[in-house]
Design a protein around this motif. Sequence first.
Motif, PDB file in Angstrom:
ATOM      1  N   HIS A  42       0.852  -1.194   0.000  1.00 50.18           N
ATOM      2  CA  HIS A  42       0.000   0.000   0.000  1.00 50.18           C
ATOM      3  C   HIS A  42       0.881   1.234   0.000  1.00 50.18           C
ATOM      4  N   HIS A  96       1.207   4.055   1.990  1.00 47.34           N
ATOM      5  CA  HIS A  96       1.614   4.950   3.074  1.00 47.34           C
ATOM      6  C   HIS A  96       3.092   5.284   2.907  1.00 47.34           C
ATOM      7  N   HIS A 130       6.057   2.945   3.206  1.00 50.28           N
ATOM      8  CA  HIS A 130       6.083   1.713   2.410  1.00 50.28           C
ATOM      9  C   HIS A 130       6.574   1.886   0.968  1.00 50.28           C
ATOM     10  N   HIS A 166      -7.146  -0.930   5.895  1.00 47.93           N
ATOM     11  CA  HIS A 166      -6.097  -0.026   6.412  1.00 47.93           C
ATOM     12  C   HIS A 166      -5.922   1.124   5.419  1.00 47.93           C
ATOM     13  N   ASP A 224       0.511  -3.984   6.359  1.00 46.61           N
ATOM     14  CA  ASP A 224       0.006  -3.459   7.638  1.00 46.61           C
ATOM     15  C   ASP A 224      -1.381  -4.025   7.977  1.00 46.61           C
TER      16      ASP A 224
HETATM   17 ZN   LIG Z   1       0.258   1.722   6.473  1.00 48.93          ZN
END
Ligand SMILES: [Zn+2]
Length: 299
Positions: free
Chosen positions: A81, A83, A86, A153, A172
């Motif tokens: 993902h 974020h 990451h 998430h 996550d």
């Molecule tokens: Zn995350």
Amino acid sequence: MSIAFNRDYPFQYATVETLTPWLRRVVARNPSPFTFHGTGTFIVGRGKVAIIDPGPAIDEHVAVLLDAVRGETVTHLLVTHTHRDHSPACAAVKQATGAPTYGYGPHGAGKLERGVQVEEGGDMEFRPDVPVRHGDVIEGDGLSFECVYTPGHTSNHICFQYRERRALFPGDHVMGWNTTIISPPDGDMGDYMASLELLLARDDLEYWPTHGARIADPIPHVREYIAHRHGREHQVHACLQAGVHTICAMVPMMYCDLPERMHPAAARSVLATLIHMVEKGDVGHDGELRADADFFLNG
Ligand SMILES: [Zn+2]
């Protein structure tokens, strides 16, 4: 409501650690209340390798990662993902290795597909070279990954199963050291619960989350995660029943053991829980469905 967390995580920054003959990890120096000791970037295979979640754009991290795969060929960059802890290192790692990136889509992709505006912060630069969907299989040289779409998430969160070992990289979605934050609008509790249920039907042998240690016995842990969220719903229900109608009044009651600096993050998860209860018809609200709304029980 208690989850058996494992915070035993022997590691060293700026080194590549061999976890199993087929798996190595480099931990980025970005510790925080959300990342634990930092982002764990995985290198899967030997010779021709895949990298999972290249991590934050920290020069030291990228240098150690590239040094670790010197003399090998990086064939895939997999992103769970978008974020900022990451995906941002993808750019530098891709430039150095030429490996294409794989992911569900840009930040907010899952929500944007449903016409929902996503203003939540993320890595807005990232665009996967190869967008992948649930059930897709990514084939490499001697390794392959099944894509498991797990929104919640974030709306573009996807897990990867290394098929040769039936080892899941859950990003996550599920972590061993803590629960994961669900922050609307991109985070969605209804999606999240469905994505946890999805894991129960799978036969993964182990999980390697991005933050924290390996989860050796995944199914009971996922069940605890689900029970924990149901427990939060019951707490919200009890608050509303007791005449506590606002999130800012609920948080100190529900999270009395959490340091106060973490209360804003907890408030996001309570909002996510309330939105989920509104969607199910259990809860109503005055005015707009926002963090500062007044909530009440229906019926
Ligand atoms: Zn995350």
